[in-house]
Scaffold this motif. Structure first.
Motif, PDB file in Angstrom:
ATOM      1  N   THR A   1       0.824  -1.209   0.000  1.00  0.00           N
ATOM      2  CA  THR A   1       0.000   0.000   0.000  1.00  0.00           C
ATOM      3  C   THR A   1       0.858   1.260   0.000  1.00  0.00           C
ATOM      4  O   THR A   1       1.817   1.360   0.771  1.00  0.00           O
ATOM      5  CB  THR A   1      -0.930   0.019   1.233  1.00  0.00           C
ATOM      6  N   VAL A   2       0.486   2.210  -0.880  1.00  0.00           N
ATOM      7  CA  VAL A   2       1.132   3.520  -0.908  1.00  0.00           C
ATOM      8  C   VAL A   2       0.086   4.588  -0.640  1.00  0.00           C
ATOM      9  O   VAL A   2      -1.121   4.378  -0.836  1.00  0.00           O
ATOM     10  CB  VAL A   2       1.843   3.801  -2.249  1.00  0.00           C
ATOM     11  N   LYS A   3       0.559   5.738  -0.208  1.00  0.00           N
ATOM     12  CA  LYS A   3      -0.312   6.891   0.043  1.00  0.00           C
ATOM     13  C   LYS A   3       0.126   8.033  -0.872  1.00  0.00           C
ATOM     14  O   LYS A   3       1.299   8.421  -0.875  1.00  0.00           O
ATOM     15  CB  LYS A   3      -0.220   7.312   1.502  1.00  0.00           C
ATOM     16  N   ILE A   4      -0.816   8.550  -1.656  1.00  0.00           N
ATOM     17  CA  ILE A   4      -0.594   9.751  -2.458  1.00  0.00           C
ATOM     18  C   ILE A   4      -1.700  10.722  -2.090  1.00  0.00           C
ATOM     19  O   ILE A   4      -2.884  10.458  -2.334  1.00  0.00           O
ATOM     20  CB  ILE A   4      -0.638   9.463  -3.974  1.00  0.00           C
ATOM     21  N   GLY A   5      -1.339  11.842  -1.472  1.00  0.00           N
ATOM     22  CA  GLY A   5      -2.356  12.773  -1.002  1.00  0.00           C
ATOM     23  C   GLY A   5      -3.270  12.105   0.001  1.00  0.00           C
ATOM     24  O   GLY A   5      -2.814  11.535   0.999  1.00  0.00           O
ATOM     25  N   ASP A   6      -4.592  12.124  -0.292  1.00  0.00           N
ATOM     26  CA  ASP A   6      -5.578  11.514   0.593  1.00  0.00           C
ATOM     27  C   ASP A   6      -6.075  10.167   0.064  1.00  0.00           C
ATOM     28  O   ASP A   6      -7.125   9.677   0.478  1.00  0.00           O
ATOM     29  CB  ASP A   6      -6.783  12.454   0.766  1.00  0.00           C
ATOM     30  N   GLU A   7      -5.306   9.584  -0.854  1.00  0.00           N
ATOM     31  CA  GLU A   7      -5.713   8.306  -1.424  1.00  0.00           C
ATOM     32  C   GLU A   7      -4.707   7.209  -1.056  1.00  0.00           C
ATOM     33  O   GLU A   7      -3.493   7.407  -1.098  1.00  0.00           O
ATOM     34  CB  GLU A   7      -5.810   8.396  -2.958  1.00  0.00           C
ATOM     35  N   LEU A   8      -5.252   6.031  -0.707  1.00  0.00           N
ATOM     36  CA  LEU A   8      -4.425   4.836  -0.535  1.00  0.00           C
ATOM     37  C   LEU A   8      -4.576   3.965  -1.776  1.00  0.00           C
ATOM     38  O   LEU A   8      -5.687   3.802  -2.292  1.00  0.00           O
ATOM     39  CB  LEU A   8      -4.845   4.051   0.708  1.00  0.00           C
ATOM     40  N   ILE A   9      -3.456   3.440  -2.226  1.00  0.00           N
ATOM     41  CA  ILE A   9      -3.421   2.645  -3.447  1.00  0.00           C
ATOM     42  C   ILE A   9      -2.637   1.369  -3.169  1.00  0.00           C
ATOM     43  O   ILE A   9      -1.542   1.416  -2.604  1.00  0.00           O
ATOM     44  CB  ILE A   9      -2.746   3.426  -4.597  1.00  0.00           C
TER      45      ILE A   9
ATOM     46  N   LEU B   1       2.594  -1.483 -10.566  1.00  0.00           N
ATOM     47  CA  LEU B   1       1.773  -2.210 -11.531  1.00  0.00           C
ATOM     48  C   LEU B   1       0.514  -2.799 -10.895  1.00  0.00           C
ATOM     49  O   LEU B   1       0.501  -3.134  -9.693  1.00  0.00           O
ATOM     50  CB  LEU B   1       2.600  -3.333 -12.160  1.00  0.00           C
ATOM     51  N   ASP B   2      -0.532  -2.943 -11.720  1.00  0.00           N
ATOM     52  CA  ASP B   2      -1.807  -3.553 -11.315  1.00  0.00           C
ATOM     53  C   ASP B   2      -2.350  -2.912 -10.041  1.00  0.00           C
ATOM     54  O   ASP B   2      -2.616  -3.581  -9.033  1.00  0.00           O
ATOM     55  CB  ASP B   2      -1.650  -5.069 -11.120  1.00  0.00           C
ATOM     56  N   CYS B   3      -2.510  -1.613 -10.069  1.00  0.00           N
ATOM     57  CA  CYS B   3      -2.892  -0.852  -8.877  1.00  0.00           C
ATOM     58  C   CYS B   3      -4.393  -0.918  -8.603  1.00  0.00           C
ATOM     59  O   CYS B   3      -5.211  -0.871  -9.531  1.00  0.00           O
ATOM     60  CB  CYS B   3      -2.473   0.603  -9.024  1.00  0.00           C
ATOM     61  N   GLU B   4      -4.751  -1.028  -7.320  1.00  0.00           N
ATOM     62  CA  GLU B   4      -6.141  -0.915  -6.863  1.00  0.00           C
ATOM     63  C   GLU B   4      -6.310   0.487  -6.302  1.00  0.00           C
ATOM     64  O   GLU B   4      -5.705   0.838  -5.285  1.00  0.00           O
ATOM     65  CB  GLU B   4      -6.439  -1.959  -5.781  1.00  0.00           C
ATOM     66  N   ARG B   5      -7.102   1.288  -6.986  1.00  0.00           N
ATOM     67  CA  ARG B   5      -7.267   2.693  -6.600  1.00  0.00           C
ATOM     68  C   ARG B   5      -8.319   2.837  -5.498  1.00  0.00           C
ATOM     69  O   ARG B   5      -9.268   2.046  -5.401  1.00  0.00           O
ATOM     70  CB  ARG B   5      -7.664   3.510  -7.831  1.00  0.00           C
ATOM     71  N   GLY B   6      -8.140   3.853  -4.657  1.00  0.00           N
ATOM     72  CA  GLY B   6      -9.095   4.109  -3.582  1.00  0.00           C
ATOM     73  C   GLY B   6      -9.223   2.956  -2.613  1.00  0.00           C
ATOM     74  O   GLY B   6     -10.318   2.577  -2.187  1.00  0.00           O
ATOM     75  N   ALA B   7      -8.085   2.373  -2.265  1.00  0.00           N
ATOM     76  CA  ALA B   7      -8.095   1.215  -1.362  1.00  0.00           C
ATOM     77  C   ALA B   7      -8.541   1.616   0.039  1.00  0.00           C
ATOM     78  O   ALA B   7      -8.404   2.758   0.469  1.00  0.00           O
ATOM     79  CB  ALA B   7      -6.705   0.585  -1.311  1.00  0.00           C
ATOM     80  N   PHE B   8      -9.111   0.634   0.768  1.00  0.00           N
ATOM     81  CA  PHE B   8      -9.524   0.781   2.169  1.00  0.00           C
ATOM     82  C   PHE B   8     -10.506   1.948   2.366  1.00  0.00           C
ATOM     83  O   PHE B   8     -10.457   2.667   3.366  1.00  0.00           O
ATOM     84  CB  PHE B   8      -8.308   0.956   3.087  1.00  0.00           C
ATOM     85  N   GLY B   9     -11.386   2.120   1.376  1.00  0.00           N
ATOM     86  CA  GLY B   9     -12.453   3.104   1.530  1.00  0.00           C
ATOM     87  C   GLY B   9     -12.030   4.543   1.309  1.00  0.00           C
ATOM     88  O   GLY B   9     -12.802   5.471   1.608  1.00  0.00           O
ATOM     89  N   THR B  10     -10.809   4.764   0.810  1.00  0.00           N
ATOM     90  CA  THR B  10     -10.391   6.131   0.480  1.00  0.00           C
ATOM     91  C   THR B  10     -10.904   6.484  -0.915  1.00  0.00           C
ATOM     92  O   THR B  10     -11.364   5.625  -1.668  1.00  0.00           O
ATOM     93  CB  THR B  10      -8.865   6.277   0.540  1.00  0.00           C
ATOM     94  N   GLU B  11     -10.826   7.742  -1.268  1.00  0.00           N
ATOM     95  CA  GLU B  11     -11.378   8.205  -2.544  1.00  0.00           C
ATOM     96  C   GLU B  11     -10.294   8.273  -3.607  1.00  0.00           C
ATOM     97  O   GLU B  11      -9.247   8.886  -3.411  1.00  0.00           O
ATOM     98  CB  GLU B  11     -12.024   9.573  -2.369  1.00  0.00           C
ATOM     99  N   SER B  12     -10.559   7.657  -4.755  1.00  0.00           N
ATOM    100  CA  SER B  12      -9.644   7.718  -5.885  1.00  0.00           C
ATOM    101  C   SER B  12      -9.718   9.106  -6.520  1.00  0.00           C
ATOM    102  O   SER B  12     -10.800   9.656  -6.701  1.00  0.00           O
ATOM    103  CB  SER B  12     -10.025   6.652  -6.918  1.00  0.00           C
ATOM    104  N   SER B  13      -8.542   9.649  -6.844  1.00  0.00           N
ATOM    105  CA  SER B  13      -8.513  10.995  -7.429  1.00  0.00           C
ATOM    106  C   SER B  13      -7.285  11.133  -8.317  1.00  0.00           C
ATOM    107  O   SER B  13      -6.402  10.272  -8.320  1.00  0.00           O
ATOM    108  CB  SER B  13      -8.495  12.060  -6.329  1.00  0.00           C
ATOM    109  N   GLY B  14      -7.235  12.220  -9.086  1.00  0.00           N
ATOM    110  CA  GLY B  14      -6.066  12.494  -9.900  1.00  0.00           C
ATOM    111  C   GLY B  14      -4.936  13.076  -9.070  1.00  0.00           C
ATOM    112  O   GLY B  14      -5.164  13.719  -8.032  1.00  0.00           O
ATOM    113  N   HIS B  15      -3.691  12.858  -9.510  1.00  0.00           N
ATOM    114  CA  HIS B  15      -2.510  13.384  -8.815  1.00  0.00           C
ATOM    115  C   HIS B  15      -1.520  13.918  -9.833  1.00  0.00           C
ATOM    116  O   HIS B  15      -1.499  13.496 -11.002  1.00  0.00           O
ATOM    117  CB  HIS B  15      -1.872  12.284  -7.964  1.00  0.00           C
ATOM    118  N   GLN B  16      -0.691  14.860  -9.378  1.00  0.00           N
ATOM    119  CA  GLN B  16       0.194  15.573 -10.280  1.00  0.00           C
ATOM    120  C   GLN B  16       1.634  15.079 -10.202  1.00  0.00           C
ATOM    121  O   GLN B  16       2.081  14.581  -9.164  1.00  0.00           O
ATOM    122  CB  GLN B  16       0.178  17.079  -9.935  1.00  0.00           C
ATOM    123  N   LYS B  17       2.336  15.232 -11.296  1.00  0.00           N
ATOM    124  CA  LYS B  17       3.772  14.933 -11.328  1.00  0.00           C
ATOM    125  C   LYS B  17       4.467  15.664 -10.182  1.00  0.00           C
ATOM    126  O   LYS B  17       4.208  16.837  -9.923  1.00  0.00           O
ATOM    127  CB  LYS B  17       4.356  15.376 -12.675  1.00  0.00           C
ATOM    128  N   GLY B  18       5.333  14.958  -9.489  1.00  0.00           N
ATOM    129  CA  GLY B  18       6.056  15.535  -8.360  1.00  0.00           C
ATOM    130  C   GLY B  18       5.404  15.272  -7.017  1.00  0.00           C
ATOM    131  O   GLY B  18       6.027  15.494  -5.969  1.00  0.00           O
TER     132      GLY B  18
END
Length: 796
Positions: A411-419, A433-450
């Motif tokens: 599991t990784v954290k980017i902003g307020d999303e767990l993936i 690879l083969d990522c599950e977006r919005g894991a553990f009930g978090t919200e999937s969203s877009g993220h920026q380079k950097g």
């Protein structure tokens, strides 16, 4: 008239001149001593000599002059440690100021460290009061001090002792960790503390790390390499403080108690008495699943067993916020509080179990918005924008993401999303690879380079962990739960979870200290781990789990090996958890209780409500626990009896002759026989015949049957004829690893873990006084096993 200048010199005048000369000589010798920069510090029973180079030259018993410092090893009062190395930088010289009570240690690197000392009646303290330049001192080490005592070493408590003398080191505050500095996170090790065993006795050790600077460390037994560790503001090596003492062995606990009270260390009391000397500090307790509906019933079970504590094994639906399971506690904390008040009114303490800083994925710290304080093992950055549905994520590195050996939730954290991701590519450009977006009930969203991509530190129990700041919030949540409900017992189980902060043993101690001191009522507590500082907070260590075998088999050797360790560290003897099941026998319970009496050890009885309701012997078992425990805590067993009770091949029974005052101890007579199939002449019986003697009086037949053979070995159609008149027929199959018990007109078959396979009623004969014989036979189904038969009789 005589000239006054020519008065004859008297003997008094000569005495005065010699006294003046002696004073001058003493001044001269003192000047020489000062120039050699040596100092001797003393308590009422102990002397410490430090030389001009800042090394200990002597640790001496004043009463008889016995020297306990091993002479062929260096013993610096204090050394500097670079966390990237394991070699200490020793002081070059020391300047002593007796008036100001300071020692200035000078190092080749240009560092000067000032240490204040205080001579007290029972101990001497040393404290770092200034360091210059501070940036050149990433860590300091007290010692090691080699102590030449052949005897008992309490590694955690930091005391070595023989029959005549004891020497100990106590770390006097949280920042001072008792133990050897063996890794750059400051982890003192599983059963390690301020003393380390050696072939000559032990070394005494403590250390402090400058935690005020950002750094990397190899965390949690080096599982997570080069993990970034956030700084703790103001937490430098200044203020590191220890006490050294030497005394008669019988005075050790009194001395440590004095140090605790004088130096502000935790000093927990129960009933107004220090827990380390409380006569019932090892008392047994019940672990069960109580609810608002069944609490009255389970409270009665607790009292019938003579126990004063009932402990819930799993009351929380999450770990972090510590919300109670609604099905068990529909009225939440108010419902729990009502139960606690009811139990307290009847003299029973209530406890609750959790796993220290383990944080469940359903906790508000994780979902729906993950807390920024969830700890990372490391991080990279996005090398390209991603939308809310991307399943391949470009990252700047594969480091940290590729630690497959210690990566259970991916599991990784980017902003307020767990993936969650399956793996990371081995070659650049690196991709998750083969990522599950919005894991553990978090919200999937877009993220920026950097944007930062943080790898969450996890565990096989499928949990995450807080960093040091979030750990404080978690501790406060636990404190609030205890204060709101009145719960006054818990275990810091999974205590090692605090290592996830990267702050080593310091973090474990900080969490325990916060929880203990923040709880309004005295918090009786145990732990799965021991540390030197936590020793002061701890009430008991109750190792030994019941999940790995039958009542007698699960970690039994481990439980008994723990006892010398507990005794060496002035901790109460405890045997661990034992699981009561619907088929647990009276003999099993008395086997455990006899060992408890042998080691003066308490235990936890883990029993779910159905097991207590369905075991036909529950009332007898609980009464036996009360009887044995009352006798043990009353000091009724002699040393000779305790030695007999340690013999695992023997079985015992205790009867109460005067309630809570007088008891009769009996040892069972066991006769062990082995049946093996042999070739016989046609028509010759195949049974084996064995003889034994009943010396106690009329009693029912009892037998325990097991197999010794290959994995697939099995027998069936067992027949037992007792004294040529009573026949017992057993058509059931018995396999390798199982046990068949004939007792109390019951036949019980259970597996190696004690799980019930079959139970039925069976009529068993009664045996009178005198000699008896049995004829035993069976059919071999598989293999060629030895059938082991134990006949048990009540003894004298």
């Amino acid at each position: 008239m005589k000239n006054p200048k020519k008065i004859k010199t008297s003997m008094f005048t000569k005495t005065v001149k010699w006294n003046v000369y002696a004073i001058v000589l003493c001044i001269a010798l003192t000047t020489i001593a000062c120039s050699e920069k040596e100092i001797v510090l003393s308590t009422e029973s102990f002397q410490i000599h430090i030389d001009k180079n800042g090394n200990l030259q002597s640790l001496k018993d004043i009463s008889n002059g016995t020297e306990f410092l091993k002479k062929d090893q260096s013993a610096p009062l204090l050394a500097i440690r670079d966390l990237s190395d394991t070699i200490n930088q020793l002081p070059l010289s020391a300047d002593f100021n007796k008036k100001e009570a300071t020692i200035s240690l000078n190092f080749k690197s240009g560092v000067k460290i000032d240490v204040a000392f205080k001579e007290k009646e029972h101990y001497v303290t040393f404290e770092v009061i200034s360091v210059a330049p501070q940036e050149k001192v990433p860590a300091i080490v007290w010692g090691s001090y080699p102590v030449n005592i052949e005897g008992v070493v309490g590694e955690v408590v930091g005391v070595a002792r023989n029959q005549n003398f004891a020497i100990g080191l106590q770390a006097l505050n949280l920042k001072t960790t008792g133990g050897e500095l063996t890794n750059n996170a400051g982890e003192a090790g599983g059963r390690k503390g301020a003393a380390t065993k050696t072939d000559f006795g032990c070394t005494l050790n403590a250390f402090t790390i400058d935690r005020s600077v950002e750094r990397t460390a190899n965390v949690w037994a080096n599982h997570f390499k080069n993990m970034p560790v956030k700084p703790i503001e103001g937490e430098t090596v200044v203020g590191s403080k220890i006490a050294l003492f030497g005394c008669h062995p019988e005075a050790v606990l009194e001395t440590i108690g004095t140090i605790e009270e004088a130096e502000g260390l935790p000093h927990p009391l129960v009933d107004g008495q220090w827990i380390k000397t409380h006569p019932e500090r090892s008392k047994a307790y019940l672990i069960t699943t109580f609810t608002e509906d069944n609490f009255d019933e389970l409270l009665e079970f607790t009292k019938k067993a003579g126990m004063n504590a009932i402990y819930h094994g799993h009351p929380f639906k999450n770990w972090g916020a510590f919300d109670l399971i609604p099905d068990q506690f529909p009225n939440g904390r108010a419902g729990m509080k009502a139960l606690v008040e009811k139990a307290n009114a009847q003299g029973v303490r209530v406890g609750a179990h959790t796993l220290t800083t383990f944080t469940t994925p359903n906790d508000p710290f994780v979902t729906p918005v993950p807390n920024s304080g969830l700890v990372f093992t490391g991080q990279g950055t996005l090398t390209g924008d991603i939308d809310p549905i991307s399943t391949e994520i470009l990252v700047s590195t594969n480091a940290y993401f590729n630690n497959e050996e210690f990566n259970w939730m991916h599991t990784v954290k980017i902003g307020d999303e767990l993936i969650r991701y399956r793996t990371v590519s081995k070659e650049a450009p690196y991709k998750l690879l083969d990522c599950e977006r919005g894991a553990f009930g978090t919200e999937s969203s877009g993220h920026q380079k950097g944007d930062v991509v943080g790898k969450l530190l996890d565990h096989p129990y499928k949990v995450f962990f807080p960093d040091f700041e979030l750990q404080k919030e978690m501790a406060q949540n636990m404190i609030d739960f205890f204060n709101e409900t009145g719960i006054t017992q818990m275990d810091f189980d999974g205590h090692e979870g605090a290592l996830a902060t990267g702050q080593g043993t310091y973090s474990m101690d900080d969490f325990a200290k916060r929880v203990f001191e923040g709880t309004q009522k005295n918090l009786v507590n145990g732990s799965s781990r021991t540390t030197h500082y936590y020793w002061h907070i701890n009430h008991y260590i109750n190792w030994g789990e019941p999940w790995y075998g039958g009542f007698r088999q699960s970690q039994s050797e481990y439980r008994f090996k723990n006892q010398p360790f507990l005794e060496a560290n002035y901790l109460p003897n405890m045997l661990g958890w034992f699981s009561l099941r619907p088929h647990t026998t009276i003999a099993d319970i008395e086997w455990m209780l006899a060992r408890g009496a042998a080691y003066n050890a308490g235990f936890a009885l883990s029993a779910n409500p159905d097991a207590l309701r369905n075991n036909p012997n529950t009332n007898t078992i609980l009464d036996l626990i009360r009887i044995w425990e009352k006798a043990r805590l009353s000091g009724a067993f002699t040393d000779k009896q305790k030695q007999q009770l340690k013999d695992l091949s023997k079985e015992f029974h205790l009867e109460e002759t005067i309630r809570d005052k007088e008891w009769k101890l009996m040892m069972f007579q066991d006769y062990d026989f082995v049946f093996e199939k042999i070739e016989v002449q046609p028509g010759q019986p195949t049974y084996a015949e064995w003889k034994y003697t009943n010396e106690t009086g009329e009693q029912p037949f009892k037998a325990f049957i097991t197999l010794d053979g290959e994995k697939d070995a099995a027998v069936s159609d067992i027949t037992i004829e007792v004294s040529n008149h009573a026949s017992i027929s057993i058509p059931e199959k018995l396999e390798q690893g199982q046990e068949l018990i004939l007792e109390n007109n019951k036949l019980v078959i259970s597996d190696a873990k004690g799980k019930l396979i079959k139970e039925r009623n069976i009529e068993l004969p009664v045996q009178g006084n005198g000699g008896h014989s049995i004829q035993f036979d069976c059919k071999i189904k598989n293999g060629n096993p030895k059938v082991k038969v134990k006949i048990r009789l009540d003894g004298k």
